[in-house]
Each structure stands twice: as C-alpha cells, then as structure tokens.
Design a protein around this motif. Structure first.
Motif, PDB file in Angstrom:
ATOM      1  N   UNK A 108       0.814  -1.206   0.000  1.00 32.45           N
ATOM      2  CA  UNK A 108       0.000   0.000   0.000  1.00 32.45           C
ATOM      3  C   UNK A 108       0.852   1.262   0.000  1.00 32.45           C
ATOM      4  N   UNK A 109       1.949   1.239   0.737  1.00 39.37           N
ATOM      5  CA  UNK A 109       2.839   2.402   0.757  1.00 39.37           C
ATOM      6  C   UNK A 109       3.446   2.632  -0.626  1.00 39.37           C
ATOM      7  N   UNK A 110       3.826   1.556  -1.276  1.00 36.70           N
ATOM      8  CA  UNK A 110       4.358   1.662  -2.637  1.00 36.70           C
ATOM      9  C   UNK A 110       3.302   2.222  -3.587  1.00 36.70           C
ATOM     10  N   UNK A 111       2.071   1.746  -3.466  1.00 40.04           N
ATOM     11  CA  UNK A 111       0.995   2.247  -4.322  1.00 40.04           C
ATOM     12  C   UNK A 111       0.763   3.735  -4.103  1.00 40.04           C
ATOM     13  N   UNK A 112       0.873   4.177  -2.860  1.00 40.81           N
ATOM     14  CA  UNK A 112       0.634   5.590  -2.558  1.00 40.81           C
ATOM     15  C   UNK A 112       1.622   6.507  -3.267  1.00 40.81           C
ATOM     16  N   UNK A 113       2.771   5.976  -3.645  1.00 44.02           N
ATOM     17  CA  UNK A 113       3.796   6.800  -4.300  1.00 44.02           C
ATOM     18  C   UNK A 113       3.680   6.776  -5.820  1.00 44.02           C
ATOM     19  N   UNK A 114       2.758   6.002  -6.377  1.00 45.64           N
ATOM     20  CA  UNK A 114       2.732   5.779  -7.819  1.00 45.64           C
ATOM     21  C   UNK A 114       1.944   6.822  -8.604  1.00 45.64           C
ATOM     22  N   UNK A 115       1.071   7.582  -7.928  1.00 41.92           N
ATOM     23  CA  UNK A 115       0.289   8.592  -8.651  1.00 41.92           C
ATOM     24  C   UNK A 115      -0.613   7.934  -9.690  1.00 41.92           C
ATOM     25  N   UNK A 116      -0.757   8.598 -10.844  1.00 40.04           N
ATOM     26  CA  UNK A 116      -1.610   8.058 -11.911  1.00 40.04           C
ATOM     27  C   UNK A 116      -0.820   7.079 -12.774  1.00 40.04           C
ATOM     28  N   UNK A 136      -0.162   3.229 -14.521  1.00 39.28           N
ATOM     29  CA  UNK A 136      -1.015   2.320 -15.286  1.00 39.28           C
ATOM     30  C   UNK A 136      -1.828   1.453 -14.327  1.00 39.28           C
ATOM     31  N   UNK A 137      -3.028   1.072 -14.773  1.00 41.80           N
ATOM     32  CA  UNK A 137      -3.882   0.282 -13.887  1.00 41.80           C
ATOM     33  C   UNK A 137      -3.252  -1.062 -13.557  1.00 41.80           C
ATOM     34  N   UNK A 138      -2.358  -1.560 -14.400  1.00 43.50           N
ATOM     35  CA  UNK A 138      -1.679  -2.815 -14.085  1.00 43.50           C
ATOM     36  C   UNK A 138      -0.852  -2.683 -12.811  1.00 43.50           C
ATOM     37  N   UNK A 139      -0.304  -1.482 -12.578  1.00 45.48           N
ATOM     38  CA  UNK A 139       0.431  -1.220 -11.330  1.00 45.48           C
ATOM     39  C   UNK A 139      -0.527  -1.284 -10.151  1.00 45.48           C
ATOM     40  N   UNK A 140      -1.710  -0.707 -10.311  1.00 41.54           N
ATOM     41  CA  UNK A 140      -2.721  -0.762  -9.258  1.00 41.54           C
ATOM     42  C   UNK A 140      -3.118  -2.206  -8.964  1.00 41.54           C
ATOM     43  N   UNK A 176      -2.572  13.207  -3.791  1.00 44.14           N
ATOM     44  CA  UNK A 176      -3.789  13.614  -4.497  1.00 44.14           C
ATOM     45  C   UNK A 176      -4.500  12.365  -5.032  1.00 44.14           C
ATOM     46  N   UNK A 177      -5.829  12.369  -5.047  1.00 45.88           N
ATOM     47  CA  UNK A 177      -6.562  11.209  -5.569  1.00 45.88           C
ATOM     48  C   UNK A 177      -6.159  10.913  -7.010  1.00 45.88           C
ATOM     49  N   UNK A 178      -5.872   9.662  -7.277  1.00 43.36           N
ATOM     50  CA  UNK A 178      -5.478   9.268  -8.628  1.00 43.36           C
ATOM     51  C   UNK A 178      -6.523   8.391  -9.297  1.00 43.36           C
ATOM     52  N   UNK A 194     -10.679  -4.411 -10.220  1.00 38.62           N
ATOM     53  CA  UNK A 194     -10.689  -4.518 -11.681  1.00 38.62           C
ATOM     54  C   UNK A 194     -11.635  -3.510 -12.327  1.00 38.62           C
ATOM     55  N   UNK A 195     -12.551  -2.929 -11.546  1.00 37.81           N
ATOM     56  CA  UNK A 195     -13.421  -1.881 -12.091  1.00 37.81           C
ATOM     57  C   UNK A 195     -12.605  -0.672 -12.528  1.00 37.81           C
ATOM     58  N   UNK A 196     -11.426  -0.506 -11.957  1.00 26.46           N
ATOM     59  CA  UNK A 196     -10.584   0.633 -12.336  1.00 26.46           C
ATOM     60  C   UNK A 196      -9.913   0.438 -13.695  1.00 26.46           C
ATOM     61  N   UNK A 197     -10.149  -0.698 -14.327  1.00 24.12           N
ATOM     62  CA  UNK A 197      -9.664  -0.878 -15.705  1.00 24.12           C
ATOM     63  C   UNK A 197     -10.290   0.148 -16.636  1.00 24.12           C
ATOM     64  N   UNK A 198     -11.408   0.737 -16.227  1.00 27.62           N
ATOM     65  CA  UNK A 198     -12.065   1.761 -17.043  1.00 27.62           C
ATOM     66  C   UNK A 198     -11.166   2.978 -17.258  1.00 27.62           C
ATOM     67  N   UNK A 199     -10.206   3.179 -16.362  1.00 29.21           N
ATOM     68  CA  UNK A 199      -9.379   4.376 -16.443  1.00 29.21           C
ATOM     69  C   UNK A 199      -8.391   4.350 -17.600  1.00 29.21           C
ATOM     70  N   UNK A 200      -8.081   3.170 -18.119  1.00 28.49           N
ATOM     71  CA  UNK A 200      -7.081   3.092 -19.189  1.00 28.49           C
ATOM     72  C   UNK A 200      -7.544   3.876 -20.412  1.00 28.49           C
ATOM     73  N   UNK A 201      -8.733   3.589 -20.932  1.00 23.84           N
ATOM     74  CA  UNK A 201      -9.244   4.309 -22.103  1.00 23.84           C
ATOM     75  C   UNK A 201      -9.676   5.725 -21.734  1.00 23.84           C
TER      76      UNK A 201
END
Length: 433
Positions: A21-29, A31-35, A84-86, A386-393
């Motif tokens: 989770x700490x690593x994710x917090x540093x990733x910003x926007x 790719x969703x694959x990172x999420x 900031x929310x990504x 997986x609902x966040x896959x919508x963010x790619x397009x």
C-alpha cells in the motif's frame, strides 16, 4: 502453530500489506496494471492476516485490541494522506460545495460551471467532474464539506477529517464485536482492509460518514435509541443507502420507544435539511439515478432486451421484494442491513469501488468461524479493483467503458461464491426442517 509462530507470520503478512500500500501511494496516476499488482499483494497480505486472526484470535482485551488495531490501521493510512486522488475526482466537488456554503450560497443552487459560482470557485474548480450539474450530495455530507473548509479548505484538511471518521468506524466495529461476544481482534477485518485505505485515505470519499452512522446505529439501537436515531439520520443524510432500514431499526422496540425513535430520526433529518430548503436539496441526484450506469452486469445484461427505464423499474421492484423478504425473515437490523446493501449493490446500475466498503464492517461479525464468512462479499472487496480498468481508455481517449475481461475477473468469483453460499443456506434450511 505456536502463538509465537502465528504472531511472526501475522507480522510478516501485515508487512506485505503495508509495503504494497505504501508503494501504491507513491505511484500517482500509474497504469492500472500497477494498481492491480499493488492491490493484489496488499489484499493477499490482508487476507492471510485476518484468516489467521480469525482462527487463532489472540486473547486481547477490547481495549488492547482497539489500540493495536487503530495503530495498525493508522499506519496503513498515513502514507496516503498527502497524496492527491489518482482514481477518482469526487473530492474536488466536495471542496467546491463547502466553499459555496462558506460564501453564503446554497450548494444546490448553482452548478460549478455557472457564472454565479465563479465568485467562490477555488483552485479545485478545473478538476471537478460534470461541472455543468448541481451537486448530488445530501445535507449531512454538505455540512462535513463545510467543516473541511473551516479547517483550512485544503485536500489534506478534508482527508484528516475523513481519517477520524474512518478510524471511528473501526472503533465501532471493535465495540460491537465485544457486545456480540466475538473476539475484539476481529476488528482487523475492517481496520486492516486495503479498500477503505485507498478509497478514504487515498481518494477521500464521503461514504465513510454514512458507514459510520449505520454501524453506530446497529451498535446502539437496542440500548441508546436517541444516539442511534441521530446516527441513522446522519447516515441517511450522507448517502441515502440506509433510508429503507428505518423500520428495521425500530422493529425491536416497544410501541412507545418505536414512536420516539422514529421521531428522533425525522427530527434530525429535518434539522439537517432545514438550512438547504431554499432550493430542493437533491440537486442532480435524479438525473444521476435515471441515466448514469457503470459496472453493473445484471443491469447491463437486462438492458440488452429492455429499455433503460424498464430495467430500472424492474430492479427497483426486485429490491422492494427483497425488503419484504427481509422483513419476514430477519429480526435484527444488522441482518436486514447486510441483505439490503448486498442486494442493492448486486442489482445496481452503478457500482463504484468505494461502494463495496459498505459491506466490509458486516464481515467482522458475520459467522463465528472463518468458514462461515460471507466469502463472496470478501472476494468482491478484492476483485472490485478490476473496475478501475475503465481508467485506461478514459485517460488515453476520454472514453468511459469498462472492458469485458475486467467484468469477468471482478464478478466471476463473486457469483460463484454467492451461488455456493445460497445453496449452502438452502440446504441448511432444509436440514432444519
């Protein structure tokens, strides 16, 4: 395993979740694959932690459990507070609505894009989604937005307020576990879950306030009806989801107390709505309910054969039937609430990831053993990512469309485990007969 070995394994699993989770917090926007990778690792660590705690619950006192779990929950959330929310931009609307109130303007009066709103527009204005629409957030949420502006009007101010609310949910879950006679360590099911961390500490969603009101109502409805009535009204006036639960909350009370409880709920709602009645305090909620759709496969499947309005009416009727069934079947508010929220989310045309957090507190006290958990709901709190896959397009082409593979990965395990749960319940009822 020995207690020392169990503690060592639990510590290692928690470390995996914290690091992910700490690593994710540093990733910003990113790719969703990172999420997916980060959330998957965090959820795996979380799942191992809570399963071990459920099977080998440490003999903590409620006070010790509360302190340990609040400290662990806080540790998971702190790295997300300055980010900031990504994954969502709803929080910018919250701050705008708060500024409108501080400026003396009813937030339901002007959409952010209107010329009249320019006088109190803040730096978040360019980030607001659907600025042509008035707000959809009910009065209790609006008052929380206003409080955040008085606290400094920054994203961090809002997140700090939400952090207190989020941790209070966990404290209420631990308290209710103690009342129900379950090990207080079960509070880890909420406080250590990565989804509230991301959606509240990360994305700043106001749902935390509605969830807190509902959990407090469940905990206190039998002993402190005044506090329970106020809490239920706060939940309703934050997100409306708990509105059909008013009769269930009053059901176990005597006639005198039932009328008093209902009066408290209605009086609190009247007080919350009174400052906003100059303009209908619904904003664009009706348009949202009639036309928006996302990540609801049952709704989408029915839409292939019937019109949008026909499907929404049919699903509405199905939910009314579910409420009637719950009234005949479940005596307790917590059972009825879980059934209602489950049916609502499974049939809804719109299922954003933060909606699933409403189910998580219930998992802490449903079932005395790990094998009696609502595994389908726990799985959904993992696969919802997986609902966040919508963010790619959306980010690349400004197209809001969820891929079919994402729907399959999200809902496949959920429907399978739900079917197992329903079959098991049917067999159990048959066996009782």
């Amino acid at each position: 395993m020995t207690p020392n070995r169990i503690a060592l394994v639990v510590g290692a699993l928690f470390a995996v979740e914290f690091a992910s989770l700490t690593w994710l917090a540093t990733q910003g926007q990113a790719a969703v694959s990172v999420l997916f990778a980060g959330y998957g690792a965090a959820f795996t660590g979380y799942l191992g932690t809570v399963v071990l705690l459920k099977r080998h619950a440490p003999q903590w006192s409620p006070k010790t459990a509360l302190l340990v779990l609040l400290a662990a929950g806080l540790l998971l959330r702190v790295p997300w507070l300055p980010t900031e929310p990504s994954l969502s931009d709803d929080v910018w609307r919250y701050l705008h609505d708060g500024r409108a109130q501080v400026a003396g303007t009813n937030p339901y009066r002007y959409p952010p894009a209107s010329p009249e709103a320019a006088a109190f527009a803040g730096p978040e204005y360019p980030l607001i989604n659907h600025p042509e629409l008035t707000t959809i957030y009910p009065p209790a949420a609006q008052l929380a937005f206003r409080l955040a502006i008085h606290m400094g009007g920054t994203l961090l101010a809002w997140k700090m307020l939400l952090l207190l609310i989020d941790l209070a949910i966990g404290a209420a879950v631990v308290w209710l576990l103690r009342v129900r006679g379950h090990p207080a360590a079960g509070g880890a099911i909420y406080l250590l879950h990565p989804l509230p961390v991301i959606e509240f500490a990360g994305n700043g969603h106001v749902d935390a306030l509605g969830i807190l009101g509902l959990v407090v109502t469940i905990a206190l409805v039998e002993s402190r009806r005044i506090t329970a009535g106020v809490s239920l009204a706060l939940s309703i006036a934050t997100k409306y989801l708990a509105l059909p639960l008013i009769p269930f909350a009053a059901r176990g009370l005597s006639r005198h107390n039932w009328l008093g409880f209902l009066g408290i709920v209605l009086a609190t709602l009247a007080l919350l709505y009174a400052p906003f009645l100059e303009h209908p305090p619904l904003g664009s909620l009706g348009q949202f309910a009639r036309t928006f759709e996302f990540n609801g496969p049952i709704y989408s499947l029915l839409r292939t054969v019937r019109s949008q309005m026909d499907v929404r009416i049919a699903l509405g009727v199905a939910l009314l039937v579910l409420l009637a069934f719950s009234w005949r079947t479940y005596a307790s508010l917590e059972e009825a609430a879980f059934m209602w929220l489950s049916g609502l989310l499974l049939l809804s045309p719109i299922v954003h990831p933060w909606y699933i957090v409403w189910l998580i507190p219930f998992l802490a006290w449903r079932g005395k053993t790990v094998w009696r958990w609502e595994w389908w709901a726990l799985a959904w709190s993992g696969t919802i990512v997986f609902a966040y896959a919508v963010l790619t397009r959306w980010r690349a082409e400004n197209v809001w469309e969820l891929p079919q593979w994402a729907l399959m990965l999200e809902y496949g395990p959920v429907y399978l485990l739900l079917a197992v749960r329903l079959v098991g319940s049917a067999m159990g009822l048959r066996g009782e007969r």
